[in-house]
Design an enzyme around this catalytic site. Structure first.
Site, PDB file in Angstrom:
ATOM      1  N   HIS A   1     -47.288 -50.360  37.850  1.00 36.49           N
ATOM      2  CA  HIS A   1     -47.854 -50.683  39.029  1.00 36.49           C
ATOM      3  C   HIS A   1     -49.238 -51.462  39.165  1.00 36.49           C
ATOM      4  O   HIS A   1     -50.044 -51.274  38.347  1.00 36.49           O
ATOM      5  CB  HIS A   1     -48.101 -49.444  40.089  1.00 36.49           C
ATOM      6  CG  HIS A   1     -46.926 -48.786  40.206  1.00 36.49           C
ATOM      7  ND1 HIS A   1     -46.638 -47.476  39.407  1.00 36.49           N
ATOM      8  CD2 HIS A   1     -45.863 -48.624  41.164  1.00 36.49           C
ATOM      9  CE1 HIS A   1     -45.377 -47.197  39.740  1.00 36.49           C
ATOM     10  NE2 HIS A   1     -45.217 -47.475  40.725  1.00 36.49           N
TER      11      HIS A   1
ATOM     12  N   ASP B   1     -50.526 -46.727  34.273  1.00 40.32           N
ATOM     13  CA  ASP B   1     -48.962 -46.262  33.984  1.00 40.32           C
ATOM     14  C   ASP B   1     -48.193 -47.454  33.411  1.00 40.32           C
ATOM     15  O   ASP B   1     -47.202 -47.453  33.095  1.00 40.32           O
ATOM     16  CB  ASP B   1     -48.279 -45.717  35.145  1.00 40.32           C
ATOM     17  CG  ASP B   1     -48.418 -46.892  36.375  1.00 40.32           C
ATOM     18  OD1 ASP B   1     -48.681 -47.801  36.120  1.00 40.32           O
ATOM     19  OD2 ASP B   1     -48.007 -46.558  37.564  1.00 40.32           O
TER      20      ASP B   1
ATOM     21  N   GLY C   1     -41.121 -44.305  45.328  1.00 40.50           N
ATOM     22  CA  GLY C   1     -40.184 -43.575  44.984  1.00 40.50           C
ATOM     23  C   GLY C   1     -38.801 -43.789  45.718  1.00 40.50           C
ATOM     24  O   GLY C   1     -37.744 -43.187  44.996  1.00 40.50           O
TER      25      GLY C   1
ATOM     26  N   SER D   1     -42.498 -48.236  45.661  1.00 41.57           N
ATOM     27  CA  SER D   1     -43.831 -48.297  45.528  1.00 41.57           C
ATOM     28  C   SER D   1     -44.631 -49.376  45.224  1.00 41.57           C
ATOM     29  O   SER D   1     -45.848 -49.840  45.159  1.00 41.57           O
ATOM     30  CB  SER D   1     -44.196 -47.388  44.172  1.00 41.57           C
ATOM     31  OG  SER D   1     -43.310 -47.661  42.994  1.00 41.57           O
TER      32      SER D   1
ATOM     33  N   ASN E   1     -36.435 -48.011  41.193  1.00 41.45           N
ATOM     34  CA  ASN E   1     -36.364 -46.576  40.783  1.00 41.45           C
ATOM     35  C   ASN E   1     -34.908 -46.322  40.272  1.00 41.45           C
ATOM     36  O   ASN E   1     -34.638 -45.427  39.625  1.00 41.45           O
ATOM     37  CB  ASN E   1     -36.949 -45.712  42.025  1.00 41.45           C
ATOM     38  CG  ASN E   1     -38.351 -45.854  42.134  1.00 41.45           C
ATOM     39  OD1 ASN E   1     -39.000 -45.509  41.513  1.00 41.45           O
ATOM     40  ND2 ASN E   1     -38.530 -46.366  43.625  1.00 41.45           N
TER      41      ASN E   1
END
Length: 201
Positions: free
Chosen positions: A179, A176, A66, A29, A95
């Site tokens: 990002h 979040d 992801g 991502s 991840n």
């Protein structure tokens, strides 16, 4: 005269093609433009930044939000066969780290990715990745150490982790806290272009 003009035009096209490189980005991502318009993501902005540095590089972004290092490894042979890149920027592992995967497994996957790229006569470029500090100092350090160790072992370039400079600016981050948002994308593209300029001659 017409034949001469056609010949010159053909040579110019050939010269332009010969001087261009293809860069394949295989990431998660952090490279896929998570929750932002694709056309405003840094991989899309990257060719313009590279052009400003007098580098003609075609950029193919094969990043998927992801993805783990294992996912990237599974997709890699097909991507290499399809795009036949000159360079591959590997931005994977975040991840894995967020899920607490063993550094040994992550290192093994990334090592195989590097070897697979080399076997296809492409040049791998590894991006340093770090996990948030709340994962603990011991795990965080073991995770971070994977990247310089692989870079040294495989004798490949290690690109700095751009997020370290972005995350200090809350206005550049999504809610979040993981990002970058749209505002950060042009800076990231310029940062990546500058680092690539040190690698791709």
């Amino acid at each position: 005269m017409i034949k001469l003009v056609s010949l010159i035009f053909s040579l110019l096209i050939f010269s332009s093609a010969a001087n261009s490189n293809t860069l394949l980005i295989v990431g998660d991502s952090l490279s896929a433009g998570y929750k932002i318009p694709v056309e405003e993501s840094w991989p899309v902005l990257l060719p313009e930044q590279l052009s400003a540095q007098n580098q003609k590089i075609d950029v193919i972004n094969a990043s998927i939000s992801g993805d783990t290092s294992g996912n990237g490894l599974a997709r890699l042979p097909g991507l290499l066969a399809t795009h036949q890149p000159d360079y591959v920027l590997v931005e994977l592992g975040a991840n894995d780290g967020l899920r607490g995967f063993s550094p040994t497994i992550i290192s093994k996957n990334l090592k195989t990715i590097i070897e697979t790229i080399k076997a296809q006569n492409a040049k791998p470029i590894l991006m340093q990745i770090r996990v948030p500090t709340n994962y603990g100092k011991r795990y965080g350090q073991a995770f971070a150490d994977i990247y310089p160790a692989l870079s040294e072992q495989a004798d490949i370039p290690l690109m700095p982790f751009y997020l370290e400079q972005v995350i200090t600016k809350p206005e550049w981050m999504q809610n979040d806290g993981l990002h970058p948002n749209v505002k950060a994308q042009s800076w990231i593209a310029e940062f990546i272009a500058t680092e690539l300029g040190k690698i791709i001659k």
